[in-house]
Structures are given as C-alpha cells and as structure tokens.
Design an enzyme around this catalytic site. Structure first.
Site, PDB file in Angstrom:
ATOM      1  N   ASN A  11      -8.829  10.230  -2.750  1.00 56.22           N
ATOM      2  CA  ASN A  11      -8.260  10.586  -1.442  1.00 56.22           C
ATOM      3  C   ASN A  11      -7.430  11.849  -1.625  1.00 56.22           C
ATOM      4  O   ASN A  11      -6.353  11.807  -2.202  1.00 56.22           O
ATOM      5  CB  ASN A  11      -7.399   9.412  -0.942  1.00 56.22           C
ATOM      6  CG  ASN A  11      -6.713   9.718   0.383  1.00 56.22           C
ATOM      7  OD1 ASN A  11      -6.970  10.751   1.000  1.00 56.22           O
ATOM      8  ND2 ASN A  11      -5.850   8.812   0.819  1.00 56.22           N
ATOM      9  N   TRP A  12      -7.965  12.961  -1.129  1.00 54.13           N
ATOM     10  CA  TRP A  12      -7.287  14.256  -1.329  1.00 54.13           C
ATOM     11  C   TRP A  12      -6.145  14.455  -0.331  1.00 54.13           C
ATOM     12  O   TRP A  12      -5.434  15.461  -0.397  1.00 54.13           O
ATOM     13  CB  TRP A  12      -8.300  15.402  -1.206  1.00 54.13           C
ATOM     14  CG  TRP A  12      -9.336  15.431  -2.303  1.00 54.13           C
ATOM     15  CD1 TRP A  12      -9.393  14.629  -3.405  1.00 54.13           C
ATOM     16  CD2 TRP A  12     -10.457  16.322  -2.391  1.00 54.13           C
ATOM     17  NE1 TRP A  12     -10.481  14.962  -4.172  1.00 54.13           N
ATOM     18  CE2 TRP A  12     -11.162  15.993  -3.569  1.00 54.13           C
ATOM     19  CE3 TRP A  12     -10.963  17.354  -1.591  1.00 54.13           C
ATOM     20  CZ2 TRP A  12     -12.319  16.667  -3.965  1.00 54.13           C
ATOM     21  CZ3 TRP A  12     -12.112  18.029  -1.977  1.00 54.13           C
ATOM     22  CH2 TRP A  12     -12.784  17.684  -3.153  1.00 54.13           C
ATOM     23  N   LYS A  13      -6.016  13.562   0.622  1.00 55.60           N
ATOM     24  CA  LYS A  13      -4.943  13.641   1.639  1.00 55.60           C
ATOM     25  C   LYS A  13      -4.938  15.034   2.291  1.00 55.60           C
ATOM     26  O   LYS A  13      -5.999  15.634   2.428  1.00 55.60           O
ATOM     27  CB  LYS A  13      -3.606  13.234   1.027  1.00 55.60           C
ATOM     28  CG  LYS A  13      -3.706  11.855   0.363  1.00 55.60           C
ATOM     29  CD  LYS A  13      -2.400  11.229   0.025  1.00 55.60           C
ATOM     30  CE  LYS A  13      -2.662   9.847  -0.589  1.00 55.60           C
ATOM     31  NZ  LYS A  13      -1.440   9.145  -0.935  1.00 55.60           N
ATOM     32  N   HIS A  96      -4.578   3.096   6.191  1.00 56.91           N
ATOM     33  CA  HIS A  96      -3.846   3.619   5.028  1.00 56.91           C
ATOM     34  C   HIS A  96      -2.356   3.574   5.332  1.00 56.91           C
ATOM     35  O   HIS A  96      -1.945   3.769   6.487  1.00 56.91           O
ATOM     36  CB  HIS A  96      -4.297   5.053   4.731  1.00 56.91           C
ATOM     37  CG  HIS A  96      -3.778   5.566   3.427  1.00 56.91           C
ATOM     38  ND1 HIS A  96      -2.493   6.039   3.284  1.00 56.91           N
ATOM     39  CD2 HIS A  96      -4.355   5.635   2.202  1.00 56.91           C
ATOM     40  CE1 HIS A  96      -2.317   6.400   2.021  1.00 56.91           C
ATOM     41  NE2 HIS A  96      -3.429   6.159   1.343  1.00 56.91           N
ATOM     42  N   GLU A  98      -0.071   5.597   4.972  1.00 61.37           N
ATOM     43  CA  GLU A  98       0.482   6.786   5.645  1.00 61.37           C
ATOM     44  C   GLU A  98       0.137   6.778   7.129  1.00 61.37           C
ATOM     45  O   GLU A  98       0.901   7.291   7.954  1.00 61.37           O
ATOM     46  CB  GLU A  98      -0.012   8.057   4.921  1.00 61.37           C
ATOM     47  CG  GLU A  98       0.702   8.205   3.574  1.00 61.37           C
ATOM     48  CD  GLU A  98      -0.128   8.775   2.443  1.00 61.37           C
ATOM     49  OE1 GLU A  98      -1.137   9.451   2.706  1.00 61.37           O
ATOM     50  OE2 GLU A  98       0.232   8.525   1.277  1.00 61.37           O
ATOM     51  N   GLU A 168      -3.059  -1.444  -1.585  1.00 60.41           N
ATOM     52  CA  GLU A 168      -2.205  -0.301  -1.931  1.00 60.41           C
ATOM     53  C   GLU A 168      -0.768  -0.633  -1.554  1.00 60.41           C
ATOM     54  O   GLU A 168      -0.374  -0.425  -0.398  1.00 60.41           O
ATOM     55  CB  GLU A 168      -2.651   0.944  -1.157  1.00 60.41           C
ATOM     56  CG  GLU A 168      -3.961   1.513  -1.593  1.00 60.41           C
ATOM     57  CD  GLU A 168      -4.017   3.026  -1.355  1.00 60.41           C
ATOM     58  OE1 GLU A 168      -4.306   3.742  -2.297  1.00 60.41           O
ATOM     59  OE2 GLU A 168      -3.752   3.473  -0.237  1.00 60.41           O
ATOM     60  N   GLY A 174       2.140   7.439  -4.487  1.00 58.01           N
ATOM     61  CA  GLY A 174       2.737   8.760  -4.705  1.00 58.01           C
ATOM     62  C   GLY A 174       4.116   8.712  -5.344  1.00 58.01           C
ATOM     63  O   GLY A 174       4.847   9.697  -5.313  1.00 58.01           O
ATOM     64  N   SER A 214      -0.485   5.334  -7.446  1.00 58.30           N
ATOM     65  CA  SER A 214      -0.068   6.028  -8.675  1.00 58.30           C
ATOM     66  C   SER A 214      -0.989   5.767  -9.868  1.00 58.30           C
ATOM     67  O   SER A 214      -0.524   5.702 -11.008  1.00 58.30           O
ATOM     68  CB  SER A 214       1.378   5.659  -9.028  1.00 58.30           C
ATOM     69  OG  SER A 214       2.267   6.144  -8.042  1.00 58.30           O
ATOM     70  N   GLY A 235      -5.089   8.817  -5.406  1.00 64.31           N
ATOM     71  CA  GLY A 235      -4.570   9.952  -4.647  1.00 64.31           C
ATOM     72  C   GLY A 235      -4.372  11.144  -5.570  1.00 64.31           C
ATOM     73  O   GLY A 235      -5.320  11.862  -5.899  1.00 64.31           O
ATOM     74  N   GLY A 236      -3.135  11.344  -6.033  1.00 68.07           N
ATOM     75  CA  GLY A 236      -2.769  12.522  -6.823  1.00 68.07           C
ATOM     76  C   GLY A 236      -3.733  12.850  -7.962  1.00 68.07           C
ATOM     77  O   GLY A 236      -4.140  14.013  -8.120  1.00 68.07           O
TER      78      GLY A 236
HETATM   79  P1  13P Z   1      -1.379   8.151  -5.323  1.00 70.64           P
HETATM   80  O1  13P Z   1      -2.495   7.854  -6.309  1.00 70.64           O
HETATM   81  O2  13P Z   1      -1.033   9.607  -5.258  1.00 70.64           O
HETATM   82  O3  13P Z   1      -0.221   7.247  -5.498  1.00 70.64           O
HETATM   83  O4  13P Z   1      -1.979   7.822  -3.862  1.00 70.64           O
HETATM   84  C1  13P Z   1      -2.582   6.608  -3.642  1.00 70.64           C
HETATM   85  C2  13P Z   1      -3.218   6.627  -2.301  1.00 70.64           C
HETATM   86  O5  13P Z   1      -2.522   6.587  -1.299  1.00 70.64           O
HETATM   87  C3  13P Z   1      -4.674   6.702  -2.222  1.00 70.64           C
HETATM   88  O6  13P Z   1      -5.102   6.466  -0.932  1.00 70.64           O
END
Ligand code: 13P
Length: 260
Positions: A11-13, A96, A98, A168, A174, A214, A235-236
């Site tokens: 997930n590149w957000k 999600h 967010e 999650e 994050g 994470s 994510g990251g």
């Molecule tokens: P991180 O891996 O950056 O914590 O993000 C997780 C995420 O929200 C994937 O959708």
C-alpha cells in the site's frame, strides 16, 4: 490459513506521483521474482492506477485501489466508483484505518463499499483493527467483532470467497511498533471464529486473512511463519524495492519450508 498461496500487498498510500509510480514499478519488476505461490498486489495512488495497469505484467503484480466511492455512477463530484475501476484493478482496500480515523468512515460506509466492490467484480480487502485506547481497555475482540459484522453484513457465503480480511491494529500502523506474533495469532483466531459463527467452518477457513502494521523485511518472516495468516499488508516497506522484494521472497520460502 486459507490456502497454500500467500498474498503480499504493497500500500503506497499518498506517496509517489504518476511518473514516480511508473518508474518505481519498473524497478520493482526487476527485483521481484514471479512465484506461483505468492500473489503480489500493488495499491498506488488512484491517479497512477491506469498508467500502471498498462505497464504491469499481471503474472507478477495485480493492482488494488486504496479507496473508491460506493455508488456506481452519478452526481458525486470528485469521487471515483468501483464501476470506474473495473478492468483496472482486481482488488480494493476497504475500511483502512486511515479511512476510518482520518476520514471518519463508518461501518455503514465500509459495508456499502464492500458491496460495491463485489458488485463490480473487485475483491474487497476489508481492514479491521483496534486503536491504542481500545487495546488498553481490553476491547480488541469487540472492535474486531463489530468491524467484521459491520463490513460483512450483506455479504453472502458465496460472496465471502471474494473477500480478504486484513488485521491492522491502528497503533501498529506507521509507528514502528509492530504487533508481536502471538497478538496477531490471537486476533486472527478471533476473526476466524467470528467468520465461522457467521458463515460456517468451511467458508471461514477459506478466507484469506492478512496482518499489517510496521512490517519490515526483518520482521516479515515471523508473521509468515504463523499458520493462521495468509500474507501481509505492507505500507512503508513497500516503498523500498529491496525490502519489498525481500518480503516477497520470504513469503515464497515460508511456503516451501513447510512453515506456512
Ligand atoms: P506501515 O507498514 O507503514 O505500518 O503501514 C501499514 C498499512 O497501513 C498498510 O495498509
């Protein structure tokens, strides 16, 4: 665990514009080996989806939308529907943290989006997870229960096979504070128990359940070794081609080593 296949989602957000996404996918394609037992899914920004859909080798990567609106057409200025995304993405993230916490999306919105995805032939990836306060208050199970019931209320047992669930925990996203594997096991057991209650044992066992929060190239193997989970939502670390391709290799090896 639902199958002998692992699912790794990047997930590149809201990172990487269209050109950057295209270049990054090109670099990633050089790093990532194709394994029949690992499905790799990329969720870039909405704007980059079409470009990547023309560039991508579908044996190597599938595409997911990070978000979409639940109605199919109409006067909804600024929105993109699951119908608009048909033929471009195979998956769509729904619920999600967010979306829930930054954009105040409710379980009702989440449910409507799950329906919209299924109606349009897109597999919804329903994200669930508790906040720090909910965890401290011992409410993790209740939150998972409510978010599952809320998101899946109109999903039939036949449709359930299209759905992927991602656990999650909000506090792990994050933050670098990843959940320990025993916490993940406990949460995923709760998820499958709830699914069993709603849909019966067979359907519940067949649903793919992922962990996200994470995850790094170093920590990935600990989760992939858990019998309960079918993959990772990253994510990251998905924005670093070496780290992401390492995670994919670890997914492949976790199956070959029989650890699963
Ligand atoms: P991180 O891996 O950056 O914590 O993000 C997780 C995420 O929200 C994937 O959708």
């Amino acid at each position: 665990m639902a199958s002998d296949k692992k699912l790794i989602i990047g997930n590149w957000k809201m990172n990487l514009g269209v050109h950057e996404s295209s270049l990054f996918l090109h670099r990633l394609a050089n790093e990532v080996k194709i394994h029949r037992n690992v499905d790799v899914i990329i969720a870039p920004t909405m704007l980059a989806l079409q470009t990547l859909s023309l560039q991508v080798n579908y044996k190597q990567f599938k595409l997911a939308a990070q978000n979409f609106y639940w109605r199919d057409h109409g006067a909804y200025t600024g929105e993109v529907s699951a119908t608009n995304l048909r033929g471009i993405v195979q998956y769509g993230l729904v619920g999600h943290s967010e979306r829930r916490h930054v954009f105040n999306e409710s379980d009702k919105d989440t449910r409507a989006k799950v329906q919209a995805a299924i109606r349009n032939g897109i597999r919804p990836i329903l994200c669930v997870g508790e906040t720090t306060n909910e965890r401290t208050a011992g409410e993790t199970r209740d939150v998972i229960h409510d978010q599952l019931i809320g998101g899946l209320a109109n999903v039939t047992s036949e449709e359930l096979s299209q759905v992927v669930i991602a656990y999650e925990p909000v506090w792990a996203i994050g933050t670098g504070k990843n959940a320990v594997p025993s916490d993940v096991t406990e949460a995923v057991v709760t998820i499958r128990h709830q699914l069993k209650h709603l849909y019966g044992a067979k359907a519940a066992n067949e649903v793919q359940v992922l962990y996200g929060g994470s995850v790094t190239a170093d920590s990935a193997a600990d989760y992939l070794a858990l019998n309960e989970i079918d993959g990772l939502l990253v994510g990251g670390a998905s924005l670093d081609e070496k780290a992401f391709s390492t995670i994919i290799e670890k997914a492949h090896r976790s199956i070959n080593s029989g650890k699963k």
